[in-house]
Design an enzyme around this catalytic site. Structure first.
Site, mmCIF file in Angstrom:
data_model
loop_
_atom_site.group_PDB
_atom_site.id
_atom_site.type_symbol
_atom_site.label_atom_id
_atom_site.label_comp_id
_atom_site.label_asym_id
_atom_site.label_seq_id
_atom_site.Cartn_x
_atom_site.Cartn_y
_atom_site.Cartn_z
ATOM 1 N N SER A 36 0.771 -1.244 0.000
ATOM 2 C CA SER A 36 0.000 0.000 0.000
ATOM 3 C C SER A 36 0.804 1.296 0.000
ATOM 4 O O SER A 36 0.221 2.369 -0.084
ATOM 5 C CB SER A 36 -0.932 0.008 1.209
ATOM 6 O OG SER A 36 -0.167 -0.132 2.382
ATOM 7 N N THR B 147 -2.156 3.765 3.857
ATOM 8 C CA THR B 147 -1.279 4.932 3.762
ATOM 9 C C THR B 147 -0.496 5.113 5.049
ATOM 10 O O THR B 147 -1.043 4.896 6.133
ATOM 11 C CB THR B 147 -2.167 6.185 3.571
ATOM 12 O OG1 THR B 147 -2.825 6.067 2.332
ATOM 13 C CG2 THR B 147 -1.377 7.476 3.647
ATOM 14 N N THR C 41 1.610 7.201 -0.074
ATOM 15 C CA THR C 41 0.738 6.059 -0.371
ATOM 16 C C THR C 41 0.807 5.666 -1.835
ATOM 17 O O THR C 41 1.198 6.479 -2.693
ATOM 18 C CB THR C 41 -0.725 6.435 -0.035
ATOM 19 O OG1 THR C 41 -1.547 5.277 -0.082
ATOM 20 C CG2 THR C 41 -1.299 7.452 -1.008
ATOM 21 N N ARG D 260 -6.431 8.503 -10.969
ATOM 22 C CA ARG D 260 -7.088 8.900 -9.717
ATOM 23 C C ARG D 260 -6.051 9.329 -8.670
ATOM 24 O O ARG D 260 -5.023 8.690 -8.484
ATOM 25 C CB ARG D 260 -7.918 7.734 -9.177
ATOM 26 C CG ARG D 260 -8.637 8.023 -7.857
ATOM 27 C CD ARG D 260 -7.836 7.579 -6.661
ATOM 28 N NE ARG D 260 -8.580 7.681 -5.407
ATOM 29 C CZ ARG D 260 -8.041 7.545 -4.198
ATOM 30 N NH1 ARG D 260 -6.763 7.275 -4.081
ATOM 31 N NH2 ARG D 260 -8.759 7.654 -3.121
ATOM 32 N N THR E 29 -5.960 8.629 6.826
ATOM 33 C CA THR E 29 -5.873 7.429 6.005
ATOM 34 C C THR E 29 -7.292 6.959 5.724
ATOM 35 O O THR E 29 -8.227 7.339 6.420
ATOM 36 C CB THR E 29 -5.044 6.332 6.720
ATOM 37 O OG1 THR E 29 -4.985 5.171 5.893
ATOM 38 C CG2 THR E 29 -5.643 5.942 8.054
ATOM 39 N N GLY E 30 -7.442 6.140 4.697
ATOM 40 C CA GLY E 30 -8.776 5.671 4.337
ATOM 41 C C GLY E 30 -9.226 6.256 3.010
ATOM 42 O O GLY E 30 -8.402 6.694 2.206
#
Ligand code: ASP
Length: 318
Positions: free
Chosen positions: A78, A180, A198, A208, A231-232
């Site tokens: 990731s 991340t 990330t 993206r 993060t997320g």
């Protein structure tokens, strides 16, 4: 597919849609300087590197860059090297860095460079700009002496090939693919800095870009007040300028914990909130720590007073 579907269904059947009690963990109390915190388990190794610098009286800026470089070089799925590719098989990286002077640098949609955080720092220090993307960012990195390399590992390629069998062409978020590293630190001089890096959402659409390289979304530092990182699901964080929101809430007198909880509550009003994960992590100018997430499962690493440890985080949905 949401990661906490079972819990969510339990809440629905109990007629409860959200649990949002404020929490006051012991670890949220002020700690001595210096301190470094970073998201997820990979934060342990990253913090250890950052601590080497902080412990010697080095700057928070040097510490956060050195810290997250560890994660970028690790073969995880990731961040940096080994990151899961976009839906077309390209590993594209996003990163940003911000220092105690409010200076910042960022790169997005960068391919083939293992340490985007160091390119971001060079954008900050060597250009009049804040953000560089794609081919231009790559050209800049090469001009600065960075080496181009293949970041798609066999493991990541295999996972992508597997995903291609069903190829649901939409970004998905779950515990496996939102990792991340966001790191914020307070040095012995009392200065704050932060870094965020990330490979973004696994199997995202080509081109993206998420919140992680966006100053104010994935990261924000204000040396008078505090620093925050996220993060997320980046789209949700961008919509509320998450990290900036948290720092501004701290400026208004909220503790880092209260500020993270209020920001998560704001995101909980978005229409897809039940299906995504968001985690926020913040420190104040005094070294007080706060963290909160939308779904259970978020954690962070904290290195302070010679101890590096993982901390579990409370969540809006239980
Ligand atoms: N925030 C990152 C992004 O949206 C992903 C993550 O933290 O999982 O690109």
């Amino acid at each position: 597919m949401i990661i906490r579907r079972r819990n969510f269904l339990k809440q629905i059947s109990a007629g409860v849609t959200a649990v949002s009690a404020f929490t006051s963990q012991a670890w949220a109390k002020p700690t001595a300087k210096p301190i470094v915190v970073s998201t997820w388990e990979h934060g342990i190794n990253a913090n250890a590197e950052a601590w080497k610098i902080l412990d010697k009286g080095g700057s928070a800026l040097d510490a956060v860059e050195a810290g997250v470089r560890v994660t970028e070089a690790e073969d995880n799925l990731s961040v940096g090297y080994g990151g899961l590719p976009d839906r077309d098989g390209n590993v594209t990286l996003d990163a940003c860095i911000m220092d105690e002077n409010g200076d910042c640098g960022s790169v997005a949609f960068l391919e083939g460079i293992k340490h985007p955080i160091s390119v971001a720092r060079m954008v900050m220090e060597k250009t009049p700009h804040v953000m560089m993307v794609g081919q231009g960012a790559l050209q800049f990195a090469l001009d600065q002496g960075f080496k181009q390399e293949n970041l798609l590992t066999e493991r990541a390629e295999k996972a992508w090939q597997e995903w291609l069998k069903e190829a649901e062409y939409k970004p998905i978020i779950n515990v496996e693919n939102h990792d991340t590293i966001g790191m914020v630190a307070l040095d012995a001089q009392g200065n704050l800095s932060g870094a965020c890096t990330t490979s973004g959402l696994a199997y995202k659409m080509h081109g993206r870009v998420g919140d992680s390289p966006i100053i104010g979304a994935g990261l924000f530092v204000d040396n008078e007040v505090g620093a925050a990182t996220a993060t997320g699901m980046g789209e949700a964080v961008i919509k509320v300028c998450g990290a900036h929101l948290i720092v501004e809430l701290m400026r208004q007198g909220n503790s880092p914990q209260q500020a993270c909880e209020k920001a998560v509550r704001r995101i909980s009003q978005q229409k897809n909130a039940k299906d995504i994960q968001i985690g926020f992590l913040a420190i104040s100018k005094q070294g007080e720590v706060g963290a909160y997430s939308l779904q259970p499962g978020f954690n962070f690493a904290q290195y302070a007073q010679g101890t590096n440890q993982m901390k579990d985080v409370g969540s809006f949905y239980s």
